[in-house]
Design an enzyme around this catalytic site. Sequence first.
Site, PDB file in Angstrom:
ATOM      1  N   CYS A 174       3.438   0.991   6.576  1.00  0.00           N
ATOM      2  CA  CYS A 174       3.856   0.859   5.183  1.00  0.00           C
ATOM      3  C   CYS A 174       4.193   2.242   4.631  1.00  0.00           C
ATOM      4  CB  CYS A 174       2.748   0.216   4.355  1.00  0.00           C
ATOM      5  SG  CYS A 174       3.238  -0.061   2.625  1.00  0.00           S
ATOM      6  N   ASP A 227       3.429   3.328   1.868  1.00  0.00           N
ATOM      7  CA  ASP A 227       2.343   3.753   0.979  1.00  0.00           C
ATOM      8  C   ASP A 227       1.847   5.155   1.338  1.00  0.00           C
ATOM      9  OD1 ASP A 227      -0.394   4.011  -0.153  1.00  0.00           O
ATOM     10  OD2 ASP A 227      -0.069   1.929  -0.751  1.00  0.00           O
ATOM     11  N   HIS A 267      -1.994  -2.489   5.617  1.00  0.00           N
ATOM     12  CA  HIS A 267      -3.226  -1.963   5.011  1.00  0.00           C
ATOM     13  C   HIS A 267      -3.683  -2.884   3.884  1.00  0.00           C
ATOM     14  CE1 HIS A 267      -1.293  -0.293   1.294  1.00  0.00           C
ATOM     15  NE2 HIS A 267      -0.228  -0.383   2.075  1.00  0.00           N
ATOM     16  N   CYS A 321      -2.303  -3.572  -0.140  1.00  0.00           N
ATOM     17  CA  CYS A 321      -0.867  -3.255  -0.075  1.00  0.00           C
ATOM     18  C   CYS A 321      -0.129  -3.806  -1.309  1.00  0.00           C
ATOM     19  CB  CYS A 321      -0.258  -3.840   1.202  1.00  0.00           C
ATOM     20  SG  CYS A 321       1.490  -3.433   1.398  1.00  0.00           S
TER      21      CYS A 321
HETATM   22 ZN    ZN Z   1       1.604  -1.132   1.543  1.00  0.00          ZN
END
Ligand code: ZN
Length: 210
Positions: free
Chosen positions: A42, A44, A98, A101
């Site tokens: 991701c 992130d 994760h 998310c």
């Molecule tokens: Zn994420």
Amino acid sequence: MKVYEQLLKNNEEWAKKRVSDDPEFFSRLAHLQTPQFLWIGCSDSRVPADMITGTQPGEIFVHRNIANMVVYTDVNLLSVLEYAVNQLKVQHIIVCGHYGCGGVKAAMTKHSLGIINKWLRNIKDVYRFHREELDAIADEEARADRLTELNVREQVMNLAKTSIIQKAWKYENKPHLHGWVYGLKDGIIHPVFEMTSRTHIDPLYEYDDL
Ligand code: ZN
């Protein structure tokens, strides 16, 4: 000092430290990368692939997008996959989601987010495949966590549906596919799914003339 200038200063210190620890560090990497791993994670900012796996530059080839998706029409992902499998010959591909998310959570709402809707629709499809199990989870956070795990599993299966992976499985008996979920609260990665080379999937998706 401006905030971005701090990054450049950090970089300078980092480069100096690398060379003082290992004078050949950059000259070695400049000529060759031989990573064993492709990481599909991701975007992130709290899930940095190398930091959480203790890997160094040169060890992990990375692709990141919102909610670590494997979308067939995504030329970016497909190019990374093709290169990692056929040129770099990676041994392992890790799809790492994760807990917590934002992409997964957003896909569970009815909010319209413009162009992101098209991306999140792929996660809504995963929810729909598992609606019975997910609807039965009363706690919203626990439901999002479970959807995160199911989404990772689905993306690993999406890899296995590609001719790129099926060809590599047939002729080179690799790579090994992994579905992992990282915990933002404790920093621990949980393996939730895997597919070893030549695992059979629904025959509908298997090509027999590769
Ligand atoms: Zn994420």
